[in-house]
Enzyme design. Structure first.
Site, PDB file in Angstrom:
ATOM      1  N   HIS A   1       1.540   6.347  -5.105  1.00 13.24           N
ATOM      2  CA  HIS A   1       2.723   5.739  -5.738  1.00 13.24           C
ATOM      3  C   HIS A   1       2.564   6.148  -7.559  1.00 13.24           C
ATOM      4  O   HIS A   1       1.655   6.052  -8.191  1.00 13.24           O
ATOM      5  CB  HIS A   1       3.117   4.406  -5.468  1.00 13.24           C
ATOM      6  CG  HIS A   1       2.194   3.510  -5.956  1.00 13.24           C
ATOM      7  ND1 HIS A   1       1.002   3.215  -5.299  1.00 13.24           N
ATOM      8  CD2 HIS A   1       2.308   2.504  -7.107  1.00 13.24           C
ATOM      9  CE1 HIS A   1       0.460   2.303  -6.171  1.00 13.24           C
ATOM     10  NE2 HIS A   1       1.064   1.972  -7.115  1.00 13.24           N
TER      11      HIS A   1
ATOM     12  N   HIS B   1      -1.132   7.051  -8.322  1.00 12.41           N
ATOM     13  CA  HIS B   1      -2.313   6.545  -8.224  1.00 12.41           C
ATOM     14  C   HIS B   1      -2.358   5.589  -6.717  1.00 12.41           C
ATOM     15  O   HIS B   1      -1.283   5.453  -6.277  1.00 12.41           O
ATOM     16  CB  HIS B   1      -2.850   5.375  -9.282  1.00 12.41           C
ATOM     17  CG  HIS B   1      -1.785   4.463  -9.451  1.00 12.41           C
ATOM     18  ND1 HIS B   1      -0.660   4.570 -10.156  1.00 12.41           N
ATOM     19  CD2 HIS B   1      -1.589   3.211  -8.969  1.00 12.41           C
ATOM     20  CE1 HIS B   1       0.165   3.657 -10.169  1.00 12.41           C
ATOM     21  NE2 HIS B   1      -0.578   2.639  -9.582  1.00 12.41           N
TER      22      HIS B   1
ATOM     23  N   ARG C   1      -2.792  -6.506 -14.088  1.00 17.22           N
ATOM     24  CA  ARG C   1      -2.324  -5.530 -14.676  1.00 17.22           C
ATOM     25  C   ARG C   1      -1.004  -5.957 -15.813  1.00 17.22           C
ATOM     26  O   ARG C   1      -0.395  -6.868 -15.591  1.00 17.22           O
ATOM     27  CB  ARG C   1      -1.114  -4.662 -13.540  1.00 17.22           C
ATOM     28  CG  ARG C   1      -0.841  -3.496 -13.968  1.00 17.22           C
ATOM     29  CD  ARG C   1      -0.039  -2.641 -12.730  1.00 17.22           C
ATOM     30  NE  ARG C   1       1.339  -2.803 -13.088  1.00 17.22           N
ATOM     31  CZ  ARG C   1       2.285  -2.473 -11.787  1.00 17.22           C
ATOM     32  NH1 ARG C   1       1.604  -2.150 -10.889  1.00 17.22           N
ATOM     33  NH2 ARG C   1       3.598  -2.484 -11.914  1.00 17.22           N
TER      34      ARG C   1
ATOM     35  N   ASP D   1       4.113   3.501 -10.618  1.00 16.44           N
ATOM     36  CA  ASP D   1       4.565   2.298 -10.684  1.00 16.44           C
ATOM     37  C   ASP D   1       6.240   2.118 -11.045  1.00 16.44           C
ATOM     38  O   ASP D   1       6.598   2.824 -11.877  1.00 16.44           O
ATOM     39  CB  ASP D   1       3.906   1.529 -11.893  1.00 16.44           C
ATOM     40  CG  ASP D   1       2.466   1.078 -11.336  1.00 16.44           C
ATOM     41  OD1 ASP D   1       2.328   1.225 -10.112  1.00 16.44           O
ATOM     42  OD2 ASP D   1       1.728   1.048 -12.151  1.00 16.44           O
TER      43      ASP D   1
HETATM   44 FE   LIG Z   1       0.572   0.856  -8.787  1.00 16.59          FE
END
Ligand SMILES: [Fe+2]
Length: 275
Positions: free
Chosen positions: A101, A251, A266, A103
């Site tokens: 995917h 990723h 993140r 983000d």
């Molecule tokens: Fe991700």
């Protein structure tokens, strides 16, 4: 006095590079400029032994741009860090993001970048892979590139985030889920290079095509993403950091040794509307 140049070791021919000898908690402007240049070239950069506090993690993100607060993943909001997303897995919690995917493409302005830090990493397993969408686009025939150049797709949360994923105060009505349209091929605002911009997690259909046409073409494009020649893979250690360009990469987590404790944090940087 000339700045010493960074030690940049490419990971694969397609993308990725590991940088050593810098501390991200205390970066001068000249070193940051070198990191930024290497990042645009290699698309994802890796650093080891970066024991950053949440504030230092956010401050490193702000070197790139304004931080984005995720519409419903705000794991550390109560600690004053709504910008930090925690991705945690162990014997009781499955590995998230184990499919390819990009983000947050269900928003009109998907992130420019994400910066992931390993707080706890298994001794083996739980790697992350990246794939270059420059490489995927450039491998297509010019005929296929021309076909894709006029196409737009709808991106939404239907396949990946159920209604239950939303906090109660943000529960959308059916039909009110985030949804937007993006071109299938985007031009990077800084490098000028074209990349493929569809992903299996959030792209739902191509506008103006019959369902079967759309599904067939999208599945062909999704299947390109895992091509080994387009990818790299990173083995995490505690305090490793990866920063990727979310405009030209995809990723995924690798869910092997999935019962071991893995905790990632993140921060995400605001991006432009893809064109
Ligand atoms: Fe991700």
């Amino acid at each position: 006095m000339a700045q010493p140049s960074l030690n940049v070791v490419p990971t694969t021919a397609a993308l990725g590079a590991e940088i050593s000898g810098v501390g991200l908690a205390d970066l001068d402007d000249a070193t940051f400029a070198q990191i930024h240049t290497a990042w645009l070239e290699h698309q994802v950069l890796f650093f080891r032994d970066q024991d950053l506090t949440p504030d230092q993690h956010k401050a490193f993100g702000r070197r790139f741009g304004e931080l984005q607060v995720h519409p419903f993943l705000q794991s550390r909001k109560d600690e004053g860090h709504p910008e930090i997303i925690v991705l945690e897995s162990d014997a009781d919690r499955p590995t998230l993001a184990a499919g390819w995917h990009t983000d947050v493409t269900f928003l009109p302005n998907p992130p420019m970048a994400s910066i992931l830090r390993a707080v706890e990493a298994p001794a083996v397993g739980g790697d992350t892979m990246w794939s270059s969408m420059y490489a995927a686009y450039e491998a297509l025939s010019s005929t296929m590139q021309r076909l894709l150049s006029d196409l737009v797709a709808i991106h939404d949360t239907a396949k990946t985030f159920s209604r239950d994923a939303y906090p109660a105060d943000k529960h959308p009505e059916p039909g009110q889920m985030p949804s937007t349209e993006h071109p299938l091929v985007r031009t990077h605002p800084e490098t000028g290079r074209k990349s493929l911009f569809v992903n299996r997690a959030f792209t739902s259909r191509i506008v103006g095509m019959r369902r079967r046409e759309s599904e067939t073409l999208l599945n062909f494009l999704y299947d390109l993403v895992g091509t080994p020649e387009f990818t790299c893979r990173f083995r995490w250690e505690k305090n490793s950091i990866a920063i990727w360009d979310n405009r030209c990469t995809q990723h995924r987590a690798v869910a092997d040794n999935a019962k071991a404790h893995r905790r990632m944090e993140r921060v995400t940087i605001e991006g432009d509307r893809p064109v």
